[in-house]
Design a protein around this motif. Structure first.
Motif, PDB file in Angstrom:
ATOM      1  N   PHE A  36       0.846  -1.199   0.000  1.00 41.05           N
ATOM      2  CA  PHE A  36       0.000   0.000   0.000  1.00 41.05           C
ATOM      3  C   PHE A  36       0.874   1.239   0.000  1.00 41.05           C
ATOM      4  CE2 PHE A  36      -2.835  -3.103   2.043  1.00 41.05           C
ATOM      5  CZ  PHE A  36      -3.968  -2.931   1.276  1.00 41.05           C
ATOM      6  N   ASN A  37       0.242   2.379  -0.261  1.00 47.47           N
ATOM      7  CA  ASN A  37       0.985   3.636  -0.210  1.00 47.47           C
ATOM      8  C   ASN A  37       1.385   4.003   1.209  1.00 47.47           C
ATOM      9  OD1 ASN A  37       0.760   3.940  -2.953  1.00 47.47           O
ATOM     10  ND2 ASN A  37      -1.111   5.151  -2.832  1.00 47.47           N
ATOM     11  N   ASN A  38       0.583   3.567   2.171  1.00 48.20           N
ATOM     12  CA  ASN A  38       0.964   3.839   3.555  1.00 48.20           C
ATOM     13  C   ASN A  38       0.714   2.609   4.423  1.00 48.20           C
ATOM     14  OD1 ASN A  38      -1.747   3.846   4.563  1.00 48.20           O
ATOM     15  ND2 ASN A  38      -1.991   5.952   3.868  1.00 48.20           N
ATOM     16  N   PHE A  39       1.409   2.586   5.525  1.00 50.50           N
ATOM     17  CA  PHE A  39       1.378   1.432   6.421  1.00 50.50           C
ATOM     18  C   PHE A  39       0.013   1.258   7.075  1.00 50.50           C
ATOM     19  CE2 PHE A  39       2.056  -0.297  10.735  1.00 50.50           C
ATOM     20  CZ  PHE A  39       2.476  -1.553  10.374  1.00 50.50           C
ATOM     21  N   GLU A  40      -0.723   2.323   7.267  1.00 50.37           N
ATOM     22  CA  GLU A  40      -2.017   2.265   7.959  1.00 50.37           C
ATOM     23  C   GLU A  40      -3.015   1.382   7.198  1.00 50.37           C
ATOM     24  OE1 GLU A  40      -4.678   2.679  10.927  1.00 50.37           O
ATOM     25  OE2 GLU A  40      -2.575   3.251  10.957  1.00 50.37           O
ATOM     26  N   GLN A  41      -3.023   1.470   5.881  1.00 47.76           N
ATOM     27  CA  GLN A  41      -3.917   0.625   5.080  1.00 47.76           C
ATOM     28  C   GLN A  41      -3.565  -0.852   5.261  1.00 47.76           C
ATOM     29  OE1 GLN A  41      -3.101   2.535   1.292  1.00 47.76           O
ATOM     30  NE2 GLN A  41      -5.232   3.256   1.198  1.00 47.76           N
ATOM     31  N   PHE A  42      -2.288  -1.135   5.307  1.00 49.43           N
ATOM     32  CA  PHE A  42      -1.827  -2.510   5.528  1.00 49.43           C
ATOM     33  C   PHE A  42      -2.290  -3.003   6.899  1.00 49.43           C
ATOM     34  CE2 PHE A  42       1.474  -5.444   7.097  1.00 49.43           C
ATOM     35  CZ  PHE A  42       1.401  -6.414   6.109  1.00 49.43           C
ATOM     36  N   ARG A  43      -2.179  -2.142   7.885  1.00 53.21           N
ATOM     37  CA  ARG A  43      -2.587  -2.496   9.246  1.00 53.21           C
ATOM     38  C   ARG A  43      -4.090  -2.774   9.305  1.00 53.21           C
ATOM     39  NH1 ARG A  43      -3.887  -0.894  13.780  1.00 53.21           N
ATOM     40  NH2 ARG A  43      -4.404   1.253  13.397  1.00 53.21           N
ATOM     41  N   ILE A  44      -4.879  -2.055   8.529  1.00 51.23           N
ATOM     42  CA  ILE A  44      -6.332  -2.270   8.487  1.00 51.23           C
ATOM     43  C   ILE A  44      -6.649  -3.652   7.917  1.00 51.23           C
ATOM     44  CG2 ILE A  44      -8.464  -1.506   7.350  1.00 51.23           C
ATOM     45  CD1 ILE A  44      -7.388   1.401   7.671  1.00 51.23           C
ATOM     46  N   VAL A  45      -5.937  -4.053   6.862  1.00 49.14           N
ATOM     47  CA  VAL A  45      -6.141  -5.391   6.283  1.00 49.14           C
ATOM     48  C   VAL A  45      -5.793  -6.465   7.313  1.00 49.14           C
ATOM     49  CG1 VAL A  45      -5.310  -7.027   4.534  1.00 49.14           C
ATOM     50  CG2 VAL A  45      -5.838  -4.672   3.890  1.00 49.14           C
ATOM     51  N   ALA A  46      -4.670  -6.278   8.006  1.00 49.08           N
ATOM     52  CA  ALA A  46      -4.254  -7.247   9.028  1.00 49.08           C
ATOM     53  C   ALA A  46      -5.272  -7.286  10.177  1.00 49.08           C
ATOM     54  CB  ALA A  46      -2.867  -6.893   9.563  1.00 49.08           C
ATOM     55  N   GLN A  47      -5.788  -6.142  10.571  1.00 51.52           N
ATOM     56  CA  GLN A  47      -6.789  -6.089  11.637  1.00 51.52           C
ATOM     57  C   GLN A  47      -8.063  -6.812  11.216  1.00 51.52           C
ATOM     58  OE1 GLN A  47      -6.023  -4.804  14.607  1.00 51.52           O
ATOM     59  NE2 GLN A  47      -7.995  -5.373  15.452  1.00 51.52           N
ATOM     60  N   ASP A  48      -8.440  -6.656   9.950  1.00 48.45           N
ATOM     61  CA  ASP A  48      -9.608  -7.366   9.413  1.00 48.45           C
ATOM     62  C   ASP A  48      -9.384  -8.884   9.469  1.00 48.45           C
ATOM     63  OD1 ASP A  48     -12.183  -7.415   7.856  1.00 48.45           O
ATOM     64  OD2 ASP A  48     -10.859  -8.373   6.384  1.00 48.45           O
ATOM     65  N   MET A  49      -8.184  -9.322   9.130  1.00 48.02           N
ATOM     66  CA  MET A  49      -7.850 -10.754   9.233  1.00 48.02           C
ATOM     67  C   MET A  49      -8.020 -11.235  10.669  1.00 48.02           C
ATOM     68  SD  MET A  49      -4.405 -11.071   6.901  1.00 48.02           S
ATOM     69  CE  MET A  49      -3.874 -12.564   7.684  1.00 48.02           C
ATOM     70  N   PHE A  50      -7.515 -10.449  11.586  1.00 49.50           N
ATOM     71  CA  PHE A  50      -7.571 -10.836  13.000  1.00 49.50           C
ATOM     72  C   PHE A  50      -9.016 -10.883  13.498  1.00 49.50           C
ATOM     73  CE2 PHE A  50      -7.595  -9.465  17.504  1.00 49.50           C
ATOM     74  CZ  PHE A  50      -7.064 -10.623  18.046  1.00 49.50           C
ATOM     75  N   ILE A  51      -9.822  -9.910  13.117  1.00 47.62           N
ATOM     76  CA  ILE A  51     -11.210  -9.840  13.585  1.00 47.62           C
ATOM     77  C   ILE A  51     -12.044 -10.998  13.032  1.00 47.62           C
ATOM     78  CG2 ILE A  51     -13.360  -8.504  13.416  1.00 47.62           C
ATOM     79  CD1 ILE A  51     -11.601  -5.965  13.559  1.00 47.62           C
ATOM     80  N   HIS A  52     -11.918 -11.267  11.725  1.00 48.33           N
ATOM     81  CA  HIS A  52     -12.790 -12.249  11.087  1.00 48.33           C
ATOM     82  C   HIS A  52     -12.211 -13.658  11.004  1.00 48.33           C
ATOM     83  CE1 HIS A  52     -14.362  -8.369   9.560  1.00 48.33           C
ATOM     84  NE2 HIS A  52     -15.508  -8.959   9.858  1.00 48.33           N
ATOM     85  N   HIS A  53     -10.910 -13.801  11.123  1.00 50.46           N
ATOM     86  CA  HIS A  53     -10.274 -15.116  10.957  1.00 50.46           C
ATOM     87  C   HIS A  53      -9.177 -15.316  12.008  1.00 50.46           C
ATOM     88  CE1 HIS A  53     -12.410 -15.517   7.174  1.00 50.46           C
ATOM     89  NE2 HIS A  53     -12.038 -14.290   6.890  1.00 50.46           N
ATOM     90  N   HIS A  54      -9.495 -15.025  13.252  1.00 46.32           N
ATOM     91  CA  HIS A  54      -8.490 -15.080  14.312  1.00 46.32           C
ATOM     92  C   HIS A  54      -7.982 -16.482  14.613  1.00 46.32           C
ATOM     93  CE1 HIS A  54     -12.461 -15.272  16.184  1.00 46.32           C
ATOM     94  NE2 HIS A  54     -11.917 -16.166  16.963  1.00 46.32           N
ATOM     95  N   LYS A  55      -8.639 -17.510  14.083  1.00 46.11           N
ATOM     96  CA  LYS A  55      -8.125 -18.851  14.337  1.00 46.11           C
ATOM     97  C   LYS A  55      -6.919 -19.160  13.456  1.00 46.11           C
ATOM     98  CE  LYS A  55     -11.864 -20.849  11.616  1.00 46.11           C
ATOM     99  NZ  LYS A  55     -13.043 -21.650  11.695  1.00 46.11           N
ATOM    100  N   TYR A  56      -6.645 -18.315  12.438  1.00 47.17           N
ATOM    101  CA  TYR A  56      -5.487 -18.517  11.571  1.00 47.17           C
ATOM    102  C   TYR A  56      -4.411 -17.448  11.757  1.00 47.17           C
ATOM    103  CZ  TYR A  56      -9.206 -21.076   9.241  1.00 47.17           C
ATOM    104  OH  TYR A  56     -10.260 -21.902   8.975  1.00 47.17           O
ATOM    105  N   PHE A  57      -4.742 -16.369  12.420  1.00 51.47           N
ATOM    106  CA  PHE A  57      -3.846 -15.214  12.477  1.00 51.47           C
ATOM    107  C   PHE A  57      -4.068 -14.471  13.792  1.00 51.47           C
ATOM    108  CE2 PHE A  57      -3.298 -10.636  11.529  1.00 51.47           C
ATOM    109  CZ  PHE A  57      -1.976 -10.646  11.114  1.00 51.47           C
ATOM    110  N   LYS A  58      -2.982 -14.112  14.443  1.00 52.23           N
ATOM    111  CA  LYS A  58      -3.081 -13.401  15.724  1.00 52.23           C
ATOM    112  C   LYS A  58      -2.233 -12.140  15.674  1.00 52.23           C
ATOM    113  CE  LYS A  58      -5.444 -16.618  17.925  1.00 52.23           C
ATOM    114  NZ  LYS A  58      -6.778 -16.459  18.359  1.00 52.23           N
ATOM    115  N   ILE A  59      -2.624 -11.179  16.461  1.00 52.59           N
ATOM    116  CA  ILE A  59      -1.866  -9.941  16.637  1.00 52.59           C
ATOM    117  C   ILE A  59      -1.705  -9.738  18.134  1.00 52.59           C
ATOM    118  CG2 ILE A  59      -1.846  -7.433  16.343  1.00 52.59           C
ATOM    119  CD1 ILE A  59      -3.646  -7.758  13.923  1.00 52.59           C
ATOM    120  N   ARG A  60      -0.510  -9.404  18.530  1.00 49.69           N
ATOM    121  CA  ARG A  60      -0.337  -9.047  19.938  1.00 49.69           C
ATOM    122  C   ARG A  60       0.533  -7.806  20.019  1.00 49.69           C
ATOM    123  NH1 ARG A  60       3.228 -13.994  20.757  1.00 49.69           N
ATOM    124  NH2 ARG A  60       5.289 -13.097  20.571  1.00 49.69           N
ATOM    125  N   GLN A  61       0.377  -7.109  21.088  1.00 52.47           N
ATOM    126  CA  GLN A  61       1.120  -5.876  21.295  1.00 52.47           C
ATOM    127  C   GLN A  61       2.503  -6.216  21.821  1.00 52.47           C
ATOM    128  OE1 GLN A  61      -0.121  -2.798  20.529  1.00 52.47           O
ATOM    129  NE2 GLN A  61       1.901  -1.997  20.972  1.00 52.47           N
TER     130      GLN A  61
END
Length: 187
Positions: A36-61
């Motif tokens: 993407f042109n900026n990192f924020e858009q990429f982060r939104i896609v990753a957040q969508d993965m985590f919200i809808h498909h968290h059994k395959y992908f995790k995010i932690r701080q």
């Protein structure tokens, strides 16, 4: 980015994580050539993965070392590898597209079914109107022979309509069978 490109990016993220294990969000973003042109858009896609498909992908701080570091760490689960092997998000997208196409075909077939039902009824009604008009117009000079001819024509029309109706019923049955086969194939 359209939906297909988005699901392909999600698969690429998971594939990268399978090869490189847990990774910081910025590292994944750079490794995938800044999709993407900026990192924020990429982060939104990753957040969508985590919200809808968290059994395959995790995010932690994680720890933030400076203000340019989000501190987000992406990691996989024990189901991620098998998910990617069966096609991942792209397979889900493809199945959704096939289901949508089948749904459109069913709707189109249903619309035709309604049309075919009205055709014989309309023709029958028109023929009855013409017959009634002809009989009322020549009511004085009607012979027994003419009445027989009209009755024969009506019987012939009834026979033709019955054949047409039976043909249409068989086509509807075939369409319903095709729909059932498509539904079984999609499962």
């Amino acid at each position: 980015m359209n939906e297909l490109e988005s699901v392909q990016l999600k698969d690429r993220i998971l594939e990268y994580l399978l090869e490189n294990d847990n990774s910081k969000a910025e590292k994944v973003y750079k490794a995938l050539d800044n999709p993407f042109n900026n990192f924020e858009q990429f982060r939104i896609v990753a957040q969508d993965m985590f919200i809808h498909h968290h059994k395959y992908f995790k995010i932690r701080q994680g720890f933030q070392f400076d203000e340019n570091d989000s501190g987000k760490i992406y990691y996989i689960t024990n189901l991620t590898k098998s998910f990617i092997e069966v096609g991942g998000f792209t397979a889900i997208y493809d199945q959704k597209e096939r289901d949508l196409l089948i749904e459109q075909k069913v709707k189109k077939a249903s619309d035709k079914k309604t049309l075919y039902w009205w055709v014989p009824i309309t023709i029958s009604a028109l023929s009855l109107c013409f017959s009634a008009y002809a009989i009322s117009r020549n009511s004085i000079g009607v012979t027994q022979k003419e009445i027989k001819e009209v009755n024969n024509k009506i019987d012939s029309l009834k026979s033709n309509f019955k054949k047409e109706n039976d043909k249409l019923k068989s086509r509807i049955y075939e369409a319903e069978m095709l729909i059932a086969v498509y539904e079984n194939d999609s499962i």
